[in-house]
Scaffold this motif. Structure first.
Motif, PDB file in Angstrom:
ATOM      1  N   ASN A  30       0.776  -1.232   0.000  1.00 35.28           N
ATOM      2  CA  ASN A  30       0.000   0.000   0.000  1.00 35.28           C
ATOM      3  C   ASN A  30       0.812   1.290   0.000  1.00 35.28           C
ATOM      4  O   ASN A  30       0.238   2.368  -0.191  1.00 35.28           O
ATOM      5  CB  ASN A  30      -0.931   0.018   1.215  1.00 35.28           C
ATOM      6  CG  ASN A  30      -2.040  -1.006   1.102  1.00 35.28           C
ATOM      7  OD1 ASN A  30      -2.944  -0.877   0.279  1.00 35.28           O
ATOM      8  ND2 ASN A  30      -1.951  -2.048   1.891  1.00 35.28           N
ATOM      9  N   TYR A  31       2.120   1.182   0.205  1.00 42.15           N
ATOM     10  CA  TYR A  31       2.921   2.392   0.339  1.00 42.15           C
ATOM     11  C   TYR A  31       4.231   2.313  -0.435  1.00 42.15           C
ATOM     12  O   TYR A  31       4.795   1.232  -0.623  1.00 42.15           O
ATOM     13  CB  TYR A  31       3.261   2.639   1.814  1.00 42.15           C
ATOM     14  CG  TYR A  31       2.054   2.941   2.675  1.00 42.15           C
ATOM     15  CD1 TYR A  31       1.428   1.943   3.401  1.00 42.15           C
ATOM     16  CD2 TYR A  31       1.547   4.238   2.748  1.00 42.15           C
ATOM     17  CE1 TYR A  31       0.332   2.217   4.181  1.00 42.15           C
ATOM     18  CE2 TYR A  31       0.446   4.521   3.536  1.00 42.15           C
ATOM     19  CZ  TYR A  31      -0.156   3.516   4.250  1.00 42.15           C
ATOM     20  OH  TYR A  31      -1.240   3.788   5.031  1.00 42.15           O
ATOM     21  N   ASP A  32       4.692   3.500  -0.830  1.00 43.17           N
ATOM     22  CA  ASP A  32       6.053   3.607  -1.345  1.00 43.17           C
ATOM     23  C   ASP A  32       7.015   3.474  -0.162  1.00 43.17           C
ATOM     24  O   ASP A  32       6.689   3.862   0.964  1.00 43.17           O
ATOM     25  CB  ASP A  32       6.269   4.966  -2.006  1.00 43.17           C
ATOM     26  CG  ASP A  32       5.283   5.233  -3.127  1.00 43.17           C
ATOM     27  OD1 ASP A  32       5.132   6.413  -3.499  1.00 43.17           O
ATOM     28  OD2 ASP A  32       4.678   4.262  -3.634  1.00 43.17           O
ATOM     29  N   MET A  33       8.201   2.943  -0.445  1.00 43.49           N
ATOM     30  CA  MET A  33       9.170   2.699   0.615  1.00 43.49           C
ATOM     31  C   MET A  33      10.492   3.392   0.299  1.00 43.49           C
ATOM     32  O   MET A  33      10.944   3.362  -0.854  1.00 43.49           O
ATOM     33  CB  MET A  33       9.425   1.198   0.760  1.00 43.49           C
ATOM     34  CG  MET A  33       8.196   0.395   1.152  1.00 43.49           C
ATOM     35  SD  MET A  33       7.677   0.717   2.844  1.00 43.49           S
ATOM     36  CE  MET A  33       9.080   0.080   3.760  1.00 43.49           C
ATOM     37  N   ILE A  68      17.658   0.266  -5.463  1.00 43.22           N
ATOM     38  CA  ILE A  68      16.588  -0.118  -4.546  1.00 43.22           C
ATOM     39  C   ILE A  68      15.658  -1.068  -5.285  1.00 43.22           C
ATOM     40  O   ILE A  68      15.339  -0.857  -6.464  1.00 43.22           O
ATOM     41  CB  ILE A  68      15.824   1.118  -4.008  1.00 43.22           C
ATOM     42  CG1 ILE A  68      14.811   0.701  -2.955  1.00 43.22           C
ATOM     43  CG2 ILE A  68      15.173   1.900  -5.150  1.00 43.22           C
ATOM     44  CD1 ILE A  68      14.162   1.902  -2.235  1.00 43.22           C
ATOM     45  N   TYR A  69      15.253  -2.135  -4.597  1.00 41.64           N
ATOM     46  CA  TYR A  69      14.304  -3.056  -5.215  1.00 41.64           C
ATOM     47  C   TYR A  69      13.533  -3.747  -4.102  1.00 41.64           C
ATOM     48  O   TYR A  69      13.893  -3.635  -2.928  1.00 41.64           O
ATOM     49  CB  TYR A  69      15.007  -4.062  -6.126  1.00 41.64           C
ATOM     50  CG  TYR A  69      15.987  -5.008  -5.463  1.00 41.64           C
ATOM     51  CD1 TYR A  69      17.278  -4.589  -5.159  1.00 41.64           C
ATOM     52  CD2 TYR A  69      15.637  -6.319  -5.148  1.00 41.64           C
ATOM     53  CE1 TYR A  69      18.189  -5.447  -4.558  1.00 41.64           C
ATOM     54  CE2 TYR A  69      16.538  -7.180  -4.549  1.00 41.64           C
ATOM     55  CZ  TYR A  69      17.820  -6.733  -4.255  1.00 41.64           C
ATOM     56  OH  TYR A  69      18.717  -7.593  -3.659  1.00 41.64           O
ATOM     57  N   LYS A  70      12.463  -4.425  -4.477  1.00 44.51           N
ATOM     58  CA  LYS A  70      11.661  -5.080  -3.452  1.00 44.51           C
ATOM     59  C   LYS A  70      11.221  -6.453  -3.924  1.00 44.51           C
ATOM     60  O   LYS A  70      11.134  -6.724  -5.119  1.00 44.51           O
ATOM     61  CB  LYS A  70      10.441  -4.226  -3.079  1.00 44.51           C
ATOM     62  CG  LYS A  70       9.503  -3.920  -4.228  1.00 44.51           C
ATOM     63  CD  LYS A  70       8.367  -3.007  -3.757  1.00 44.51           C
ATOM     64  CE  LYS A  70       7.470  -2.608  -4.918  1.00 44.51           C
ATOM     65  NZ  LYS A  70       6.329  -1.747  -4.463  1.00 44.51           N
ATOM     66  N   THR A  76       9.953  -7.593   1.600  1.00 47.84           N
ATOM     67  CA  THR A  76      11.231  -6.983   1.948  1.00 47.84           C
ATOM     68  C   THR A  76      11.657  -5.988   0.865  1.00 47.84           C
ATOM     69  O   THR A  76      11.458  -6.244  -0.327  1.00 47.84           O
ATOM     70  CB  THR A  76      12.316  -8.057   2.113  1.00 47.84           C
ATOM     71  OG1 THR A  76      11.910  -8.958   3.158  1.00 47.84           O
ATOM     72  CG2 THR A  76      13.662  -7.446   2.487  1.00 47.84           C
ATOM     73  N   VAL A  77      12.218  -4.883   1.324  1.00 48.89           N
ATOM     74  CA  VAL A  77      12.813  -3.897   0.428  1.00 48.89           C
ATOM     75  C   VAL A  77      14.327  -3.958   0.614  1.00 48.89           C
ATOM     76  O   VAL A  77      14.808  -4.084   1.742  1.00 48.89           O
ATOM     77  CB  VAL A  77      12.312  -2.471   0.734  1.00 48.89           C
ATOM     78  CG1 VAL A  77      12.964  -1.463  -0.203  1.00 48.89           C
ATOM     79  CG2 VAL A  77      10.804  -2.405   0.608  1.00 48.89           C
ATOM     80  N   TYR A  78      15.055  -3.856  -0.480  1.00 45.60           N
ATOM     81  CA  TYR A  78      16.508  -3.987  -0.437  1.00 45.60           C
ATOM     82  C   TYR A  78      17.189  -2.720  -0.958  1.00 45.60           C
ATOM     83  O   TYR A  78      16.603  -1.963  -1.733  1.00 45.60           O
ATOM     84  CB  TYR A  78      16.953  -5.167  -1.311  1.00 45.60           C
ATOM     85  CG  TYR A  78      16.370  -6.493  -0.907  1.00 45.60           C
ATOM     86  CD1 TYR A  78      15.182  -6.948  -1.455  1.00 45.60           C
ATOM     87  CD2 TYR A  78      17.016  -7.297   0.034  1.00 45.60           C
ATOM     88  CE1 TYR A  78      14.638  -8.171  -1.087  1.00 45.60           C
ATOM     89  CE2 TYR A  78      16.483  -8.523   0.405  1.00 45.60           C
ATOM     90  CZ  TYR A  78      15.295  -8.950  -0.155  1.00 45.60           C
ATOM     91  OH  TYR A  78      14.768 -10.166   0.215  1.00 45.60           O
TER      92      TYR A  78
END
Length: 121
Positions: A30-33, A68-70, A76-78
């Motif tokens: 639901n959100y940008d990280m 950045i990737y998810k 998980t966000v990396y």
């Protein structure tokens, strides 16, 4: 919402690290990280953000070196960091973008505990 950044450590200049940020599945859906960092005696600064649609924006200082990737399946966000420089030394944080300009620290919430990255020369 609890976020936990991990993967920091000590690395020589030119080396690489991959930071991880575990988030609740509903948050990633639901959100940008974003990723931020704070060096000693400096203000927290924007590093990178990934939107719900996978669009990515970077600070000029890391463009071309960080990615950045998810992984939605792992929730998980990396942050893959290559060609690290001593000036990249900082505590790195992940956070949830609640709205507004993606580079503005004040638009983020749910800051987790950061992870320390130290780059030696």
């Amino acid at each position: 919402v609890q976020l936990q950044a991990s993967g920091g450590g000590l690395v020589q200049a030119g080396g690489s690290l991959n930071l991880s940020c575990a988030a609740p599945r509903r948050t990633l859906s639901n959100y940008d990280m974003g990723w931020f960092r704070q060096a000693p005696e400096k203000e927290r600064e924007f590093v990178a953000v990934i939107t719900l649609n996978g669009v990515r924006y970077y600070a000029d200082s890391v463009k071309g070196r960080f990615t950045i990737y998810k992984d939605n399946a792992k929730s998980t966000v990396y942050l893959q960091m290559n060609s690290l420089k001593p000036e990249d030394t900082a505590v790195y944080y992940c956070a949830v973008l609640m709205g507004g300009r993606y580079y503005d620290t004040g638009n983020y919430a749910y800051w987790g505990k950061g992870t320390l990255v130290t780059v030696s020369s």
